[in-house]
Write a protein that holds these residues in place. Structure first.
Motif, PDB file in Angstrom:
ATOM      1  N   MET A  92       9.981   6.121  10.508  1.00  0.00           N
ATOM      2  CA  MET A  92       9.177   4.917  10.324  1.00  0.00           C
ATOM      3  C   MET A  92       8.244   5.114   9.130  1.00  0.00           C
ATOM      4  N   LYS A  93       8.167   4.090   8.296  1.00  0.00           N
ATOM      5  CA  LYS A  93       7.320   4.176   7.107  1.00  0.00           C
ATOM      6  C   LYS A  93       5.857   4.034   7.506  1.00  0.00           C
ATOM      7  N   SER A  94       5.048   4.832   6.887  1.00  0.00           N
ATOM      8  CA  SER A  94       3.611   4.725   7.114  1.00  0.00           C
ATOM      9  C   SER A  94       2.878   4.145   5.916  1.00  0.00           C
ATOM     10  N   PHE A  95       3.630   3.846   4.800  1.00  0.00           N
ATOM     11  CA  PHE A  95       2.999   3.298   3.600  1.00  0.00           C
ATOM     12  C   PHE A  95       3.988   2.341   2.938  1.00  0.00           C
ATOM     13  N   MET A  96       3.522   1.168   2.567  1.00  0.00           N
ATOM     14  CA  MET A  96       4.361   0.157   1.912  1.00  0.00           C
ATOM     15  C   MET A  96       3.609  -0.415   0.720  1.00  0.00           C
ATOM     16  N   VAL A  97       4.370  -0.649  -0.372  1.00  0.00           N
ATOM     17  CA  VAL A  97       3.831  -1.306  -1.562  1.00  0.00           C
ATOM     18  C   VAL A  97       4.619  -2.601  -1.765  1.00  0.00           C
ATOM     19  N   VAL A  98       3.923  -3.723  -1.837  1.00  0.00           N
ATOM     20  CA  VAL A  98       4.570  -5.035  -1.930  1.00  0.00           C
ATOM     21  C   VAL A  98       3.972  -5.773  -3.146  1.00  0.00           C
ATOM     22  N   ARG A  99       4.867  -6.417  -3.882  1.00  0.00           N
ATOM     23  CA  ARG A  99       4.415  -7.221  -5.018  1.00  0.00           C
ATOM     24  C   ARG A  99       3.770  -8.501  -4.498  1.00  0.00           C
ATOM     25  N   ALA A 100       2.662  -8.861  -5.085  1.00  0.00           N
ATOM     26  CA  ALA A 100       1.959 -10.066  -4.666  1.00  0.00           C
ATOM     27  C   ALA A 100       2.884 -11.270  -4.760  1.00  0.00           C
ATOM     28  N   GLY A 101       2.899 -12.083  -3.720  1.00  0.00           N
ATOM     29  CA  GLY A 101       3.772 -13.230  -3.654  1.00  0.00           C
ATOM     30  C   GLY A 101       5.023 -12.986  -2.851  1.00  0.00           C
ATOM     31  N   ASN A 102       5.423 -11.722  -2.713  1.00  0.00           N
ATOM     32  CA  ASN A 102       6.582 -11.397  -1.891  1.00  0.00           C
ATOM     33  C   ASN A 102       6.163 -11.333  -0.428  1.00  0.00           C
ATOM     34  N   SER A 103       7.148 -11.304   0.438  1.00  0.00           N
ATOM     35  CA  SER A 103       6.870 -11.245   1.881  1.00  0.00           C
ATOM     36  C   SER A 103       6.678  -9.808   2.329  1.00  0.00           C
ATOM     37  N   VAL A 104       5.869  -9.645   3.372  1.00  0.00           N
ATOM     38  CA  VAL A 104       5.637  -8.345   4.006  1.00  0.00           C
ATOM     39  C   VAL A 104       6.276  -8.399   5.395  1.00  0.00           C
TER      40      VAL A 104
END
Length: 1570
Positions: free
Chosen positions: A1278-1290
């Motif tokens: 299981m991931k404990s850290f995520m990086v998401v581009r603004a505007g994309n879905s989480v």
């Protein structure tokens, strides 16, 4: 009637209880038959005689819970018969033997604990005459039972006593005859030398005392009733010396004695180091005097393990019956004794599982049923000791025990156990790792403690203590009621001719002895001389029952035997009686050791003017003769306890008056004669407790009154007939200490007669009537110690406390040190809290050491305080020392710590448990006040625990620190594993460095080379995950990669991968296994499904193969099958086949499918029958598991099943739905897709090639509900850290399992999530969705899964960001020649993104390529070095974050004009130098140790100009011309080779170098090892 009664008692009365005889007598009088009948006991071999057909409710006949065990012992050992009886009411216990009696109280000793039902018979120093069958009788009002066991005594070959006796009998020496007379008691007491011994104690007391520790002496004496500890210690020392003399015959030495100790939960051991003079001497093991076998291994109950001198005895599978006295003998000599006590204790509240985080404390707690001062704590099968790591505490009531584990680490997790006696409880300690802690940082210590129980332990302990007090009160009340019932009966006068015979034995009334159920059991034995019959009356309540003497002239009964005597803590003193009746001065006193504790009463009546009254205290008295004064008056005074007194004669005056006075406790009285007066009235009075009395005769005065007086206490007890005053003639005088107890007496009634005194004057003697006084109170035992003092070790300057507790709060005491009384002052503080007395010593010094004693009311307890000066550290210095030390490789590490303590102090330094030895890299500085450790040029291997250990005669102390040596990491580990290789990308991974250098890997630096080219392309840095995905690849090309690991200490060595190709041929996947559509004797019809993976091309056809069952060879059916079905005709009828198929595309044939089911080439079969034994094996909310047995095969009716179909239907639905479309060949099937808490009906249908059989349905429905399960997450990665581009879905999806269905909550930064967040839930999973993310959505999102069993939490950090905007204007500045400082305006995103940093690139006009000169810059300027003059430079600045890099910001062109200088050639001046020098050795010779027969090579280096002349010597003898030595000199390196080293080659070797400038010499030593 009386005669018949005596005959019945003599012949058959000994085997029956009084209750049984009462029933027999009642039946004989009423004319009915006896109602007694026999039945079998639960234990084999025992018969119970029951007196009533129907037992009342709550009552039970006696029975044995544990039988007697036959004994086989060596002569001189202690024999112990033990049994456990039960019954309601509690039965009485008596002991007998087949031949002989048990009247010798020194030889035979009985015990009976009514609370536990345990009874025992001890036979001390068994001899061949003790061989017999011993019987134990248990009887109550409703029945009786008897158990027998044999004792066999093995005679030893060496009988010193027998030889001595024979020598004395045959000797003619008068001295030997005199010694023999002393042993037989023929000589008077005045000729025997008084010996100071503790009489009345058996071997068990001395064995326990000699095997116990010093602090246990007082407790053991209290248990055995010994009051004078000083005398006991003197006697014990004598016995110890005798034992050492006996052991010297066989034993060379015995050391390191360890008493029995419980090791774990089910075993105990004891041992010693033993060296025998004769190794063949045998060792015997005894338990309570019974020899028990033992083995060399752990297969039996008892085992012995011998390693060198060490002998360890083990007791396995512990049970309560294993408690007792264990003895080890070598041949016939006792070697070692230890007493094993198993406390009767269990756990009320057991320890529970504890979950703690790292650096947090963990607490285990438990509550016991009974107070125990100390229990054992085990951690991972290791014994835990109280200290800094483990803190073990006990509550004041000793019921609550706690274990605190401080500063938990991963090494502390495991199973912990609390062991109390033979009971134990276990629980897990789980140490959880903090995921949010930064790597490489030291976690902070937690101040809270995890664990403990969820109940109020104090409340439970108070309730348990109340239960213990209530049980104790009930037992005391029951014992008191039973004592009162059995103590005194009512006497009624007889009116017939036998009324002059009165029996005062607790029954009263007329008739024979057994005419009432309450009558005590009696036993008659006829002595060998035929002159006297002794009848012994026994009472289990420790009450003495006394019979009287008939006036008819025949002696009916003259003795009383008491069994099971109890002991108290009173002491007795003897006083002398004056014939005139006045009290005399106190006589000589002797300290007593044994004390009685049962207030029992023996009474006697008179028959025709004569009677006997007795009240004794476990005494054996033997008084042969007395002392006469000038007037002819003869007086005897016996004082003390544990005495054997036989009073043969009394004291007579001129008128025939004879007086005897016996004072003491725990005595058996034998008074053959008494005192008679003129009317022949004979009276005997014995006062005491639990006495075995034999008073054949008394003392007669002028009126025939015979009086004997035996007193117990500190005051005078006068007999009636010796006092002229009327008051003193009524009752005996009681002691001051016994004023609370009224002693029952027996008085004889007579007229006033006259007796003459020595002068001839007549003295009036008053006749007395017999009366009977009932005991109305119990003797106060006085103040005693509840807990005594214990030895204490104190540290100089510290505080020492010793505490004791008395039984009374009103008693005061005094403290003494080395015999001197202590008063409260600045150093000594004396306090008293209730019954507890405490002495506190502040600021302890050496002069405070000594023996301290506390005295109160004649009692005392002692302890030793030892003031020591062990090594110790200042807390501030110790805290600084314990801080970890971090250094780089090649640097020096220094550890220094001051200390204080008694000198000399031994100082040792350790690393990981191995002591440092001084060498070139280790320097240890030692002084009287501090020590310093210097480690020079430390390497990575020096990382570890550094410990300093100080030791002096007063103690040992240690201090621990940590050393971390940091270095660059080693190269990453290969080979690289290719995870994906396609035309689009290459994904591979590798292993991290074996040694990270002490700091974690931050990034990996990668380069790539395309095969066939010489250039390497930089791919950049990868965060610390050892894997890489390369998407910039060309299909079919091969690539090679270089990988470096980057840490805070620098870059590692390089690792290079093998060639990796991008993209390969795509073959189709395997199809599904072929299905059998039908089978006959000449063909089999098959079909199959196409493969799901076609390899991105069309399927051309299929290859079909078949194989016979049991064969390994596959054969092709046809070349290429175009369709997805085929009829296989090349089969043999009756043979079983299986088939497989492979798909073919443009790339070729793919993998074959899994084999099909086996099928027979035969005609159709009969359908199978019903399945059998259908049942449900497991259920849950969504599935269930069914198991069954295949149906029977009946030829011609039903064939064997080849598969099964499972069908289900819901409770309210009448239609069945099939769970499997194809037959299932196993006899178990998981049914999935169930709805929670729904009812389902299940049936199974067997099938084969002939069709389906009849269904078998379960008798009852199945409820879809599992057993409770604690929530847990099922995803391993299981991931404990995520990086998401603004505007994309989480999107965060968490899978879990829990039962019952849990509650799921999502939190953001420990608060509720916003309304923009959508949470989805399903069985076993939950999803968090943010459709369009913003930077404000960044944070830590946590999921909490909770149900009735427990809860679990998991957190994911989400960072929402965007491509960074480029930096602002770039400026260049030169501050130092050869360098350029690049400065730029910050990016607009710098304030919103804390992970944004900058990268600076440089373009050199001479190279034409951009290169990165600085990365991960968090400021706005950077200095670039190596700026060459005359070249142009361009700089670019990028902004970079988790999403990537921004567009560059270019700098202006930077260029400098190169200044040319005039070239001038300067010729150096030549200088003549003298190169001559004297010879010197650059590398000297080294010491050599060579094995015999091997080569030895010596070498050294010498310089000199001109070249020196070299000469080798051995022991000053030149070797240059010796051909046995190969000597060479090459460029100043001088060497010598010895081919075969021998002892003759040992010695001193030297080499000389000589030229015209001087001479040099070097030498060494050669040693030869055998």
């Amino acid at each position: 009637m009386q005669k018949r009664s005596k005959i019945r008692d003599r012949n058959g009365g000994q085997g029956f209880s009084l209750v049984h005889r009462y029933i027999q007598h009642f039946n004989e009088v009423s004319g009915h038959k006896s109602a007694a009948f026999k039945r079998r006991s639960k234990l084999s071999g025992l018969m119970i005689t029951q007196f009533e057909v129907q037992l009342p409710e709550g009552k039970a006949t006696p029975d044995f819970e544990r039988k007697l065990t036959p004994l086989n012992l060596h002569e001189g050992k202690l024999a112990v018969f033990k049994a456990v009886v039960k019954g309601v009411p509690r039965p009485k216990v008596t002991w007998k033997r087949a031949t002989g009696n048990l009247s010798d109280s020194d030889k035979f000793h009985t015990k009976y604990n009514e609370a536990s039902g345990e009874c025992s018979l001890e036979i001390r120093k068994v001899s061949p005459e003790d061989k017999d069958t011993y019987k134990c009788f248990a009887a109550n009002h409703y029945g009786r039972v008897v158990c027998t066991a044999k004792l066999n005594v093995i005679e030893v070959t060496f009988k010193r006593q027998k030889a001595t006796a024979e020598r004395e009998l045959t000797s003619t020496d008068p001295a030997d005859f005199r010694r023999m007379l002393k042993k037989t008691g023929a000589l008077g007491q005045e000729e025997q030398k008084p010996t100071k011994r503790v009489r009345g104690q058996g071997d068990r007391f001395w064995e326990v005392m000699m095997s116990a520790d010093r602090e246990d002496y007082e407790r053991i004496c209290a248990e055995f009733g010994v009051a004078d500890l000083g005398s006991a210690l003197e006697t014990m020392e004598e016995k110890r010396q005798e034992r050492l003399e006996e052991q010297a015959k066989y034993v060379e030495s015995i050391t390191n004695v360890k008493h029995v100790e419980v090791l774990g939960e089910r075993s105990a051991s004891f041992g010693f180091d033993l060296e025998l003079k004769d190794p063949t001497s045998r060792l015997f093991l005894f338990k309570d005097g019974v020899e028990i076998p033992y083995s060399d291994g752990a297969t039996q109950k008892h085992s012995l393990k011998v390693v060198g001198k060490k002998h360890v005895f083990s007791i396995n599978d512990l049970k309560p019956g294993d408690a007792g006295l264990y003895q080890v003998d070598v041949e016939e000599v006792n070697l070692f004794s230890t007493e094993f006590r198993i406390p009767i204790v269990d756990f009320v509240v057991k320890i529970e599982e504890v979950k703690a985080q790292e650096r947090q404390d963990a607490l285990f707690e438990c509550v016991l049923t009974h107070p125990v001062a100390k229990i054992k704590w085990m951690g991972n099968d290791s014994l835990l000791e109280n200290g800094e790591k483990y803190c073990i505490t006990v509550s004041e009531d000793k019921l609550i025990h706690r274990l605190l584990i401080t500063n938990c680490e991963q090494l502390d997790k495991g199973i912990y156990a609390a062991v109390a006696g033979i009971k134990s409880c276990r629980a897990w300690l789980v140490v959880e790792v903090e995921h949010d802690a930064e790597p490489g940082t030291k976690k902070a210590r937690k101040t809270t403690a995890a664990g403990g129980t969820r109940v109020d332990l104090e409340k439970v302990a108070k309730e348990q203590q109340a239960k213990i007090q209530e049980e104790r009160k009930k037992m005391e009340a029951a014992a008191k009621v039973q004592k009162e019932e059995l103590m005194i009966g009512k006497a009624s006068p007889r009116t017939d001719s036998s009324a002059d015979r009165t029996r005062v034995n607790g029954l009263g009334g007329d008739g024979a002895e057994g005419d009432r159920p309450e009558a005590a059991m009696s036993e008659k034995t006829q002595s060998k001389d035929g002159g006297r019959i002794n009848e012994t009356a026994k009472d289990d309540s420790n009450m003495s029952n006394v019979s009287t003497v008939s006036s008819g002239g025949g002696v009916a009964k003259k003795g009383v035997e008491l069994t099971n005597g109890m002991e108290n803590e009173k002491s007795s003193k003897a006083r002398q009686v004056d014939p005139s009746g006045a009290k005399a001065s106190p006589g000589p006193q002797k300290p007593s050791l044994l004390n009685g504790d049962a207030d029992q009463i023996a009474q006697a009546g008179a028959e025709s003017g004569s009677g006997v009254g007795r009240n004794g205290k476990s005494a054996d008295l033997n008084i042969q003769d007395g002392t006469k004064n000038s007037s002819g008056l003869k007086t005897q005074t016996v004082t003390g306890k544990s005495a054997d007194l036989n009073i043969q004669d009394g004291t007579k005056n001129s008128s025939g008056l004879k007086t005897q006075t016996v004072t003491g406790k725990s005595a058996d009285l034998n008074i053959p004669d008494g005192t008679k007066n003129s009317s022949d009235l004979k009276t005997q009075t014995v006062t005491g407790k639990s006495a075995d009395l034999n008073i054949p005769d008394g003392t007669k005065n002028s009126s025939g009154l015979k009086t004997q007086t035996v007193t117990d206490g500190n005051e005078l007890s006068d007999s009636e007939g010796h006092n002229d005053s009327p008051e003193s003639s009524k009752t005996p005088v009681s002691t001051k200490r016994d004023q609370k107890k009224k002693i029952p007496i027996a008085e004889a009634e007579s007229e006033h007669d006259e007796a003459e005194d020595p002068t001839g004057t007549a003295m009036p003697v008053k006749r007395k009537r017999q009366v009977q006084l009932v005991e109305d109170s119990v003797i106060d035992p006085g103040v005693h110690f509840v807990s005594g003092l214990s030895d204490v070790d104190a540290v100089i300057g510290g505080t020492a406390e010793i505490t004791c507790k008395l039984s009374s709060e009103d008693c005061e005491g005094a403290w003494f040190r080395d015999g001197n009384k202590i008063s409260a002052d600045g150093d000594f503080v004396i306090t008293k809290e209730g019954a507890a007395h405490k002495l506190t010593i502040n600021n302890c010094q050496e002069e405070h050491s000594g023996k301290y004693r506390f005295e109160a009311d004649g009692r005392k307890t002692e302890a030793v305080i030892s003031v020591k000066d062990p090594p110790r550290f200042d807390p501030a210095d110790l805290s600084a020392f314990m801080e970890p030390v971090e250094i780089k490789v090649g640097h020096n590490a220094i550890f220094k710590l001051p200390f204080i303590g008694l000198r000399p102090i031994k100082i040792q330094w350790f690393k990981e448990g191995e002591e440092f030895i001084e060498d070139a890299n280790v320097k240890v500085e030692k002084s009287e006040t501090h020590s310093r450790l210097l480690l020079i040029k430390c390497q990575r291997k020096d990382t570890g625990e550094i410990k300093i250990k100080l030791k002096n005669p007063h103690g040992i102390t240690e201090a621990i620190s940590q050393l971390y040596v940091l270095d660059k990491p080693t190269a990453p580990q290969g080979p690289a594993e290719v995870l994906e290789s396609s035309a689009m990308c290459i994904v591979f991974k590798w292993r991290p460095p074996k040694d990270d250098g002490g700091t974690p890997v931050v990034n990996y630096v990668l380069e790539r080379q395309q095969m066939g080219r010489n250039t390497w392309k930089k791919l950049g840095e990868v965060p610390g995950v050892p894997s890489y995905r390369d998407t910039d690849v060309d299909h079919g090309r091969k690539y090679c990669y270089r990988i470096w690991a980057l840490t805070a200490m620098g870059l590692s060595e390089m690792m290079e991968t093998d060639e990796i190709q991008a993209g390969t041929l795509a073959f189709p996947g395997p199809p599904a296994p072929p299905n059998v559509l039908g089978a006959t004797g000449d063909h089999i019809m098959l079909s199959w499904d196409p493969p799901p993976n076609t390899g991105n091309s069309r399927i051309l056809g299929y290859y079909l193969e078949k194989r016979k069952k049991g064969s390994n060879l596959w054969s092709a059916v046809d070349e290429l099958v175009k369709e997805k079905k085929c009829a296989v005709r090349d089969v043999v009828e009756g043979i079983e086949y299986e088939f497989r198929v492979a798909a073919v595309n443009l790339s070729g044939a793919g993998e074959f499918s899994s084999p099909s089911e086996f099928v027979f080439a035969r005609d159709p079969q009969k359908p199978p029958g019903k399945v059998m034994d259908l049942k449900v094996a497991d259920t849950s909310y969504s599935h269930m598991t069914l198991v069954w047995t295949k149906p029977e095969k009946k030829p011609g009716v039903q064939d064997e099943a080849s598969g099964y179909f499972v069908e289900i239907r819901e409770g309210e639905n009448a239609e069945w739905s099939r769970c499997n479309t194809t037959p299932f060949i196993l006899t178990s099937f998981p049914v999935k897709g169930l709805r929670p808490m729904e009812m389902y009906w299940v049936q199974v249908i067997a099938t084969n090639d002939g069709g389906e059989g009849a269904p078998n349905e379960l008798d009852r429905f199945v409820l879809a509900m599992p057993s409770p399960v604690r929530p847990r997450f099922t995803d391993r990665k299981m991931k404990s850290f995520m990086v998401v581009r603004a505007g994309n879905s989480v999107r965060i999806t968490i899978n879990f399992e829990a039962s019952p269905r849990p509650e799921v909550h999502w939190l953001k930064d420990n608060g509720p999530v916003t309304k923009r967040v959508t949470v989805g839930k399903s069985d076993g999973s939950s999803q968090l969705l943010i459709p369009s993310s913003k930077r404000s959505d960044s944070g830590v999102y946590s999921i909490l899964v909770k149900n009735m069993v427990g809860q679990e939490t998991y957190s994911v950090e989400v960072r929402v960001t965007d491509d960074p905007k480029p930096p602002g204007l770039v400026e260049l500045e030169e501050n130092v020649p050869g360098t350029v400082t690049v400065m730029w305006a910050p990016s607009p995103d710098e304030k919103r993104d804390d992970r944004l940093h900058y990268v600076v690139s440089k373009l050199d006009s001479s190279k034409g390529t951009w290169s990165t000169v600085a990365d991960r810059l968090f400021n706005n300027k950077s200095t670039v070095c190596n700026i060459m003059p005359g070249r142009e430079y361009h700089f670019r600045v990028y902004a970079k974050n988790d999403m990537g890099m921004s567009a560059p910001s270019d700098s202006p062109t930077w260029g400098t004009e190169k200044k040319k200088e005039k070239f001038v050639v300067r010729m150096p001046t030549k200088k003549q130098c003298d190169l001559r020098c004297a010879p010197t050795f650059i590398v000297p010779l080294k010491l050599h140790i060579a094995p015999k027969g091997y080569e030895c090579y010596m070498s050294c280096a010498v310089k000199g100009n001109p070249k020196p002349r070299i000469t080798w010597y051995r022991n000053s003898v030149s070797l240059n011309t010796n051909t046995n030595y190969h000597i060479s000199n090459t460029c100043g390196v001088c060497s010598m080779l010895i081919l075969h080293v021998g002892l003759k080659d040992m010695g001193e070797y030297s080499i000389t170098a000589e030229n015209d400038q001087g001479r040099a010499k070097c030498s060494t030593i050669l040693s030869v090892r055998e």
